[in-house]
Design a protein around this motif. Structure first.
Motif, mmCIF file in Angstrom:
data_model
loop_
_atom_site.group_PDB
_atom_site.id
_atom_site.type_symbol
_atom_site.label_atom_id
_atom_site.label_comp_id
_atom_site.label_asym_id
_atom_site.label_seq_id
_atom_site.Cartn_x
_atom_site.Cartn_y
_atom_site.Cartn_z
ATOM 1 N N HIS A 44 0.794 -1.224 0.000
ATOM 2 C CA HIS A 44 0.000 0.000 0.000
ATOM 3 C C HIS A 44 0.831 1.281 0.000
ATOM 4 N N VAL A 45 2.143 1.134 0.056
ATOM 5 C CA VAL A 45 3.028 2.291 -0.029
ATOM 6 C C VAL A 45 4.122 1.976 -1.043
ATOM 7 N N ASP A 46 4.687 3.021 -1.624
ATOM 8 C CA ASP A 46 5.779 2.860 -2.578
ATOM 9 C C ASP A 46 7.072 2.640 -1.800
ATOM 10 N N PRO A 47 7.644 1.425 -1.862
ATOM 11 C CA PRO A 47 8.865 1.159 -1.086
ATOM 12 C C PRO A 47 9.982 2.151 -1.362
ATOM 13 N N GLU A 96 -5.320 -8.354 -2.640
ATOM 14 C CA GLU A 96 -3.895 -8.468 -2.948
ATOM 15 C C GLU A 96 -3.197 -9.404 -1.962
ATOM 16 N N ILE A 97 -3.564 -9.310 -0.693
ATOM 17 C CA ILE A 97 -2.977 -10.206 0.320
ATOM 18 C C ILE A 97 -3.360 -11.646 0.003
ATOM 19 N N ARG A 98 -4.616 -11.860 -0.348
ATOM 20 C CA ARG A 98 -5.079 -13.215 -0.666
ATOM 21 C C ARG A 98 -4.295 -13.804 -1.835
ATOM 22 N N ARG A 99 -4.027 -12.995 -2.861
ATOM 23 C CA ARG A 99 -3.284 -13.512 -4.012
ATOM 24 C C ARG A 99 -1.891 -13.978 -3.606
#
Length: 271
Positions: A44-47, A96-99
Motif C-alpha cells: 500500500h506504499v511505494d517502497p 492483494e494479500i489473498r493472491r
C-alpha cells in the motif's frame, strides 16, 4: 516439543542472517520445529518513497519461498521446518494479500497489524506519529484492524495482538474492552494467536499479549503458539522459556503448531 514460529531474516530489510543460519541455530539449540515467517512485501506504499528496510521487495518473495522449502527438505532429518509468512493486514488490500497467500504452499500465515494507513506503529522511526494523535483513538483504530484481520479468513493465527503498546504509549482510559472485543473476534473466526516474547526487549518490557489478555484468551479457549520474533539468528527462541512458564501459569497445557495450513495441538513444553 520446542518450537519457535516467528522469525525474520535479511531479506526483510530490518533483520540480519540468512535463512540457513536460522536453521543451523535452531538445530544447535535443539528446536523441534522452526517456523520461517518473514514479512509480506509492502502493498500500500511505494517502497522507494517510504522509509528503508520495511519489508522484502516483491521480487524477493518467490526466492524466499523457494529457499525456505529447499531448506525444509535439506534438513528434514535434523529439524522440522515449517514455512510461513507474516501476512501484514492492510485494510482495503485484502484481495492483494489473498493472491500472495494463495500463490504459495505455506504451512501457516500470521495475521499481524503493523500499519494504520501509511503509519507503521511498530517502527521506532515513526513514534512522532503519537504526538499528532489521540492515544485512545489510535487504540480504537488498531483493535478495529485486528478484528477485521481475524474476520478475513486469510490467516491461521494472529500475531502479537497488542503490539500497539510496544513503545509504551497508552491512553489514560481503559482499553480492556477493546482487547476483549479483539480476542472475541479471534475466537469467533476459529483462529489461534501467539504469545510473542519479543516485547521483553522492547520499551514496554512485556510480552505480546499481556497476562490479562492471555487469561481472557484461555477463558475463551483460544489456542496459543509461541514465537521469539527473532531478527537475528542469535535471538532465536529468546525468552521462550519464560513464555512457556507464563502460559503454564495461566493454565495452557498445549501449543498450536501448523502444517499445510492445518493446526495441530501438541503438549506444551520447552525443557
Amino acid at each position: 516439543m520446542r518450537i519457535d514460529y516467528h522469525t525474520h531474516h535479511v531479506r526483510c530489510g530490518h533483520a540480519s542472517g540468512e535463512l540457513e543460519e536460522y536453521v543451523l541455530k535452531g538445530i544447535e539449540i535443539g528446536l523441534t520445529q522452526l517456523g520461517l515467517s518473514d514479512h509480506m512485501p509492502l502493498l500500500h506504499v511505494d517502497p522507494a518513497a517510504y522509509l528503508p528496510g520495511m519489508a522484502m521487495p516483491m521480487e524477493e518473495l518467490p526466492r524466499y519461498a523457494e529457499e525456505a522449502f529447499r531448506l525444509q527438505a535439506k534438513y528434514k532429518d535434523q529439524i522440522d521446518i515449517r514455512v510461513g509468512l507474516e501476512g501484514d493486514y492492510i485494510e482495503g488490500y485484502e484481495s492483494e494479500i489473498r493472491r500472495i497467500i494463495e500463490e504459495y504452499s505455506w504451512d501457516y500465515v500470521i495475521g499481524s497489524v503493523h500499519f494504520l494507513g501509511e503509519w507503521d506503529i511498530t517502527d521506532y522511526r515513526q513514534t512522532d506519529g503519537w504526538k499528532e494523535r489521540d492515544a485512545y483513538e489510535v487504540y480504537v483504530q488498531y483493535y478495529d484492524a485486528v478484528r477485521k484481520a481475524a474476520q478475513t479468513g486469510l490467516y491461521d493465527y494472529i500475531g502479537h495482538i497488542d503490539v500497539i503498546k510496544r513503545f509504551g504509549f497508552k491512553p489514560e482510559q481503559s482499553v480492556e474492552h477493546l482487547e476483549r472485543e479483539a480476542l472475541e473476534a479471534v475466537k469467533a473466526a476459529g483462529l489461534a494467536m501467539e504469545l510473542n516474547a519479543s516485547g521483553l526487549r522492547m520499551p514496554v518490557n512485556e510480552m505480546f499479549p499481556s497476562r490479562r489478555m492471555l487469561e481472557y484468551a484461555y477463558e475463551l479457549g483460544i489456542p496459543l503458539t509461541i514465537g521469539s520474533d527473532a531478527h537475528q539468528p542469535e535471538r532465536l527462541a529468546q525468552y521462550l522459556d519464560q513464555a512457556v512458564d507464563l502460559l503454564k501459569s495461566v493454565g495452557f497445557n498445549e501449543l498450536a503448531t501448523f502444517k499445510e495450513r492445518k493446526r495441530v495441538m501438541v503438549p506444551i513444553g520447552f525443557e
